[in-house]
Design a protein around this motif. Structure first.
Motif, PDB file in Angstrom:
ATOM      1  N   THR A  16       0.855  -1.186   0.000  1.00 22.59           N
ATOM      2  CA  THR A  16       0.000   0.000   0.000  1.00 22.59           C
ATOM      3  C   THR A  16       0.889   1.233   0.000  1.00 22.59           C
ATOM      4  OG1 THR A  16      -1.700  -1.173   1.249  1.00 22.59           O
ATOM      5  CG2 THR A  16      -1.798   1.240   1.257  1.00 22.59           C
ATOM      6  N   THR A  17       0.566   2.211  -0.833  1.00 21.22           N
ATOM      7  CA  THR A  17       1.382   3.419  -0.957  1.00 21.22           C
ATOM      8  C   THR A  17       0.607   4.636  -0.476  1.00 21.22           C
ATOM      9  OG1 THR A  17       2.631   2.502  -2.830  1.00 21.22           O
ATOM     10  CG2 THR A  17       2.655   4.896  -2.551  1.00 21.22           C
ATOM     11  N   VAL A  18       1.268   5.459   0.357  1.00 18.78           N
ATOM     12  CA  VAL A  18       0.675   6.695   0.853  1.00 18.78           C
ATOM     13  C   VAL A  18       1.643   7.839   0.573  1.00 18.78           C
ATOM     14  CG1 VAL A  18      -0.676   5.547   2.649  1.00 18.78           C
ATOM     15  CG2 VAL A  18       1.639   6.345   3.173  1.00 18.78           C
ATOM     16  N   GLY A  19       1.138   9.053   0.675  1.00 16.83           N
ATOM     17  CA  GLY A  19       1.933  10.223   0.347  1.00 16.83           C
ATOM     18  C   GLY A  19       2.592  10.863   1.550  1.00 16.83           C
ATOM     19  N   GLY A  20       3.417  11.847   1.272  1.00 18.00           N
ATOM     20  CA  GLY A  20       4.106  12.629   2.280  1.00 18.00           C
ATOM     21  C   GLY A  20       4.891  13.715   1.572  1.00 18.00           C
ATOM     22  N   ILE A  21       5.916  14.237   2.233  1.00 14.19           N
ATOM     23  CA  ILE A  21       6.777  15.266   1.647  1.00 14.19           C
ATOM     24  C   ILE A  21       8.180  14.696   1.528  1.00 14.19           C
ATOM     25  CG2 ILE A  21       7.808  17.547   1.968  1.00 14.19           C
ATOM     26  CD1 ILE A  21       5.300  18.345   3.512  1.00 14.19           C
ATOM     27  N   GLY A  22       8.706  14.655   0.326  1.00 16.14           N
ATOM     28  CA  GLY A  22      10.068  14.199   0.135  1.00 16.14           C
ATOM     29  C   GLY A  22      11.039  15.157   0.796  1.00 16.14           C
ATOM     30  N   LEU A  52       7.727  -4.432   5.931  1.00 17.75           N
ATOM     31  CA  LEU A  52       8.664  -4.020   4.890  1.00 17.75           C
ATOM     32  C   LEU A  52       8.201  -2.674   4.346  1.00 17.75           C
ATOM     33  CD1 LEU A  52      11.052  -4.579   3.039  1.00 17.75           C
ATOM     34  CD2 LEU A  52       9.545  -5.977   1.608  1.00 17.75           C
ATOM     35  N   LEU A  53       9.105  -1.687   4.348  1.00 20.93           N
ATOM     36  CA  LEU A  53       8.781  -0.338   3.881  1.00 20.93           C
ATOM     37  C   LEU A  53       9.695   0.046   2.727  1.00 20.93           C
ATOM     38  CD1 LEU A  53       7.114  -0.107   6.516  1.00 20.93           C
ATOM     39  CD2 LEU A  53       7.983   2.228   6.745  1.00 20.93           C
ATOM     40  N   ALA A  54       9.152   0.788   1.777  1.00 26.78           N
ATOM     41  CA  ALA A  54       9.929   1.421   0.715  1.00 26.78           C
ATOM     42  C   ALA A  54       9.662   2.917   0.796  1.00 26.78           C
ATOM     43  CB  ALA A  54       9.542   0.883  -0.651  1.00 26.78           C
ATOM     44  N   VAL A  55      10.717   3.707   0.924  1.00 27.95           N
ATOM     45  CA  VAL A  55      10.603   5.151   1.111  1.00 27.95           C
ATOM     46  C   VAL A  55      11.234   5.838  -0.095  1.00 27.95           C
ATOM     47  CG1 VAL A  55      11.212   7.107   2.577  1.00 27.95           C
ATOM     48  CG2 VAL A  55      10.695   4.878   3.604  1.00 27.95           C
ATOM     49  N   ASP A  56      10.447   6.630  -0.805  1.00 24.80           N
ATOM     50  CA  ASP A  56      10.912   7.337  -1.990  1.00 24.80           C
ATOM     51  C   ASP A  56      10.999   8.822  -1.664  1.00 24.80           C
ATOM     52  OD1 ASP A  56      11.310   8.559  -4.459  1.00 24.80           O
ATOM     53  OD2 ASP A  56      10.134   7.068  -5.537  1.00 24.80           O
ATOM     54  N   GLY A  57      12.205   9.282  -1.381  1.00 17.11           N
ATOM     55  CA  GLY A  57      12.387  10.685  -1.024  1.00 17.11           C
ATOM     56  C   GLY A  57      12.257  11.629  -2.194  1.00 17.11           C
ATOM     57  N   ASP A  58      12.282  11.114  -3.409  1.00 17.84           N
ATOM     58  CA  ASP A  58      12.115  11.960  -4.589  1.00 17.84           C
ATOM     59  C   ASP A  58      10.646  12.277  -4.849  1.00 17.84           C
ATOM     60  OD1 ASP A  58      14.935  12.006  -5.378  1.00 17.84           O
ATOM     61  OD2 ASP A  58      14.648   9.886  -5.826  1.00 17.84           O
ATOM     62  N   THR A  59       9.784  11.281  -4.720  1.00 15.00           N
ATOM     63  CA  THR A  59       8.351  11.487  -4.979  1.00 15.00           C
ATOM     64  C   THR A  59       7.556  11.766  -3.710  1.00 15.00           C
ATOM     65  OG1 THR A  59       7.837   9.129  -4.784  1.00 15.00           O
ATOM     66  CG2 THR A  59       8.480   9.944  -6.961  1.00 15.00           C
ATOM     67  N   GLY A  60       8.179  11.585  -2.523  1.00 16.17           N
ATOM     68  CA  GLY A  60       7.467  11.804  -1.275  1.00 16.17           C
ATOM     69  C   GLY A  60       6.419  10.745  -0.993  1.00 16.17           C
ATOM     70  N   THR A  61       6.723   9.482  -1.324  1.00 18.88           N
ATOM     71  CA  THR A  61       5.771   8.403  -1.082  1.00 18.88           C
ATOM     72  C   THR A  61       6.397   7.326  -0.199  1.00 18.88           C
ATOM     73  OG1 THR A  61       6.435   7.278  -3.123  1.00 18.88           O
ATOM     74  CG2 THR A  61       4.529   8.749  -3.238  1.00 18.88           C
ATOM     75  N   VAL A  62       5.525   6.615   0.529  1.00 23.85           N
ATOM     76  CA  VAL A  62       5.934   5.514   1.394  1.00 23.85           C
ATOM     77  C   VAL A  62       5.028   4.328   1.095  1.00 23.85           C
ATOM     78  CG1 VAL A  62       6.246   4.729   3.767  1.00 23.85           C
ATOM     79  CG2 VAL A  62       6.630   7.136   3.201  1.00 23.85           C
ATOM     80  N   SER A  63       5.641   3.176   0.824  1.00 22.61           N
ATOM     81  CA  SER A  63       4.878   1.946   0.593  1.00 22.61           C
ATOM     82  C   SER A  63       5.173   0.971   1.716  1.00 22.61           C
ATOM     83  CB  SER A  63       5.261   1.317  -0.753  1.00 22.61           C
ATOM     84  OG  SER A  63       5.064   2.226  -1.814  1.00 22.61           O
ATOM     85  N   TYR A  64       4.140   0.225   2.155  1.00 26.46           N
ATOM     86  CA  TYR A  64       4.356  -0.744   3.230  1.00 26.46           C
ATOM     87  C   TYR A  64       3.687  -2.065   2.876  1.00 26.46           C
ATOM     88  CZ  TYR A  64      -0.268   1.027   4.681  1.00 26.46           C
ATOM     89  OH  TYR A  64      -1.585   1.416   4.714  1.00 26.46           O
ATOM     90  N   HIS A  65       4.312  -3.160   3.376  1.00 24.98           N
ATOM     91  CA  HIS A  65       3.877  -4.495   2.971  1.00 24.98           C
ATOM     92  C   HIS A  65       4.456  -5.503   3.949  1.00 24.98           C
ATOM     93  CE1 HIS A  65       2.867  -7.889   0.478  1.00 24.98           C
ATOM     94  NE2 HIS A  65       4.120  -8.180   0.192  1.00 24.98           N
ATOM     95  N   ARG A  66       3.750  -6.577   4.182  1.00 27.56           N
ATOM     96  CA  ARG A  66       4.270  -7.691   4.981  1.00 27.56           C
ATOM     97  C   ARG A  66       4.365  -8.920   4.079  1.00 27.56           C
ATOM     98  NH1 ARG A  66       4.880  -6.926  10.347  1.00 27.56           N
ATOM     99  NH2 ARG A  66       3.833  -5.107  11.263  1.00 27.56           N
ATOM    100  N   PRO A  67       5.579  -9.259   3.622  1.00 29.78           N
ATOM    101  CA  PRO A  67       5.719 -10.417   2.730  1.00 29.78           C
ATOM    102  C   PRO A  67       5.224 -11.699   3.395  1.00 29.78           C
ATOM    103  CG  PRO A  67       7.750  -9.128   2.817  1.00 29.78           C
ATOM    104  CD  PRO A  67       6.867  -8.611   3.910  1.00 29.78           C
ATOM    105  N   THR A  68       4.517 -12.502   2.627  1.00 28.31           N
ATOM    106  CA  THR A  68       4.022 -13.790   3.108  1.00 28.31           C
ATOM    107  C   THR A  68       4.712 -14.886   2.310  1.00 28.31           C
ATOM    108  OG1 THR A  68       1.866 -12.806   3.583  1.00 28.31           O
ATOM    109  CG2 THR A  68       1.987 -15.203   3.488  1.00 28.31           C
ATOM    110  N   PRO A  69       5.722 -15.561   2.891  1.00 27.51           N
ATOM    111  CA  PRO A  69       6.477 -16.577   2.140  1.00 27.51           C
ATOM    112  C   PRO A  69       5.568 -17.700   1.638  1.00 27.51           C
ATOM    113  CG  PRO A  69       7.586 -16.013   4.188  1.00 27.51           C
ATOM    114  CD  PRO A  69       6.232 -15.376   4.257  1.00 27.51           C
TER     115      PRO A  69
END
Length: 558
Positions: free
Chosen positions: A450-456, A541-558
């Motif tokens: 899931t991706t949400v916004g913010g300020i880069g 698990l988080l992915a943080v994109d400081g260029d676009t100001g977005t944050v994605s979060y996920h819980r991998p399920t093996p």
């Protein structure tokens, strides 16, 4: 003001005295302001207690540090009295400055973003309290935050040139931080004092002044377009005359003044760019690889673990360490080869080669075929795999006991060279190997999460397991973490040296800790207000994109 005795360490210096241009005398903050005034920039008057006056207090704190820790060191530094003659000079100087001053530390290291906000500032100080505030600035070199930065940068507190700057306290109409980049000036502004903005407790308002003077953004409520252009003009003058690209400023009844300037941080190389979001990553196999990469991120695991673990359908539990007193890297390689041969149904050498090729494909820009291969592999021998992991953990215990790792389980974040040097010179592990998985982790998180916004706030893309500041430390085994917090406060700075990224729910890109992130090449997003409750993110698990100001979060399920 002029000197009253021979030697710079025995006088309160006027801020505009040419000798204050030397950071070894006046510290970085005061030296920058002295140079700014000398080239015609608007700077408040002030006085400087030269760095030499702090020598005895820093020595006392350093002596107490080993026995009594940070608190004892601060108390020891505070017990060193300001010389009576200097105390009297301070009383006179503060009275001349209006009787109400701000007292700020000014250290030689403050030209580096890694030290932004590390030392103390005291406000509303009168003539009778000035000497005590000066001692407080000296003692702040032994605060927990400052000590952590000292360890990471190799600057013991007693080696600092720690001067103290005193200037009149002003009550700004509006103040903030501005940054010049690519010809545009980004201005972060807040009504009143900038303290809350810099400490990460205020969100502030942002405007961007383009090279042609066009003003855009949301900050017009506190900073109209005319003033925004004047702030931008000041930033450009500072850059032209001093080469500095970051400016703290305030608009007072007397007009626009420069509070501090510094060079734009020389950022560390950012993590590699992630692969593009791909439909082929939207699979359980991608989740399984992501979970394995979080647990076994180091380069040594590419050689010793992944050749056989790629066939696993779940993440194996780490057994207790084996009772081993020797680092037998060749033995570990032989065991890894035997396990891999069974998984790949070929010779050990061929299995290791094929696993290496598969890992490169997984971390490349077209991982789909490699992911499909995983289900064709045999399930590894559980007992043999457990034996190898236990032997690696025994190596980790030895490295931790020798001070080369912070904890034994961090061995799974090591490169093979770290293990080969197990009997060599002590030193903390490198996280270079762990970074090789971050583009894959970011892509999986952005694709399946899931991706949400913010300020880069700091450029780049980082990915890793979330570590909620102040909460329980996740059970990761060496992967770099994404630091998650409510606000970008200075207390987060020590966490950033090993961090994959930083994300906060509130705050502004003007916060001091963002300068630390920029200087370390740590991507950052602030004001990401649509994140779920932080306890729910811990370990995700988080992915943080400081260029676009977005944050994605996920819980991998093996």
């Amino acid at each position: 003001m002029s000197e009253t005795r021979t030697g710079l360490s025995g006088a309160v210096l006027d801020l505009f005295d040419p000798r204050c241009r030397d950071a070894a005398v006046a510290g970085g903050k005061a030296a920058g302001l002295c140079r700014a005034r000398s080239v015609g920039l608007p700077v408040l008057p002030g006085v400087v207690v030269p760095a030499g006056e702090a020598t005895e207090a820093l020595a006392a704190g350093a002596k107490a540090l080993g026995e009594r820790g940070s608190g004892g060191a601060r108390r020891a530094a505070m017990t060193v009295a300001v010389r009576p003659a200097l105390s009297e000079q301070l009383r006179v100087a503060v009275t001349a400055l209006g009787g109400d001053v701000v007292v700020r530390s000014s250290a030689d290291v403050e030209a580096s973003g890694e030290w932004s906000g590390a030392f103390s500032t005291f406000s509303e100080i009168g003539p009778d309290d000035a000497a005590t505030a000066v001692r407080g600035c000296w003692a702040s070199a032994f605060g927990v935050d400052a000590l952590d930065r000292a360890e990471h940068t190799g600057r013991p507190p007693e080696s600092l040139a720690l001067a103290v700057l005193l200037q009149p306290r002003v009550v700004p109409e509006v103040a903030g931080l501005a940054r010049l980049a690519d010809g545009a000036v980004t201005v972060e502004a807040v009504a009143g004092s900038p303290a809350a903005l810099m400490d990460g407790h205020a969100d502030g308002h942002r405007v961007v002044v383009a090279p042609d003077g066009t003003v855009g953004g949301s900050g017009h409520a506190v900073l109209d377009e005319a003033r925004a252009r004047e702030v931008a003009a000041l930033v450009r003058r500072v850059h032209d005359r001093l080469g500095h690209g970051v400016v703290e400023w305030a608009w007072t009844g007397g007009g626009l003044v420069l509070l501090q300037s510094m060079p734009a941080p020389e950022t560390a190389p950012p993590p590699p760019a992630p692969v593009t979001r791909l439909a082929e990553l939207d699979t359980r196999a991608a989740d399984r690889v992501a979970a394995l990469a979080l647990a076994f991120p180091g380069g040594a695991c590419d050689e010793l673990v992944f050749p056989w673990l790629l066939g696993a359908r779940t993440v194996p539990a780490i057994p207790p360490a084996a009772a081993s007193h020797a680092v037998d890297l060749d033995g570990l390689r032989r065991l890894a080869g035997e396990l891999a041969a069974r998984v790949w149904a070929t010779s050990a050498s061929e299995a290791v080669t094929r696993s290496s090729d598969l890992l490169r494909a997984l971390r490349g820009d077209a991982p789909g075929a490699a992911l499909a291969t995983l289900d064709e592999l045999a399930v590894p021998d559980a007992d043999g795999g457990s034996e190898l992991l236990a032997l690696m953990l025994a190596v980790g215990e030895r490295l931790a006991a020798d001070g080369r790792l912070r904890r034994a389980s961090d061995v799974f974040g090591c490169d093979a060279a770290d293990l080969a040097r197990a009997a060599g010179t002590a030193g903390h592990q490198s996280w270079a190997g762990a970074r090789r998985w971050e583009p894959f982790l970011a892509a999986v998180t952005q694709t399946r999460g899931t991706t949400v916004g913010g300020i880069g706030a700091a450029a780049g893309i980082g990915a890793g397991r979330a570590r909620v500041a102040g909460g329980a430390v996740p059970s990761g085994r060496g992967a770099r973490e994404v630091v998650v917090a409510t606000a970008p406060t200075p207390s987060l700075s020590p966490l950033l040296w090993d961090a994959a990224a930083l994300v906060t729910v509130t705050g502004s890109a003007a916060a001091h800790v963002i300068e630390v992130a920029r200087s370390l090449g740590v991507p950052a997003v602030v004001a990401s207000q649509d994140l779920p409750p932080l306890p729910d993110l811990d370990g995700a698990l988080l992915a943080v994109d400081g260029d676009t100001g977005t944050v994605s979060y996920h819980r991998p399920t093996p």
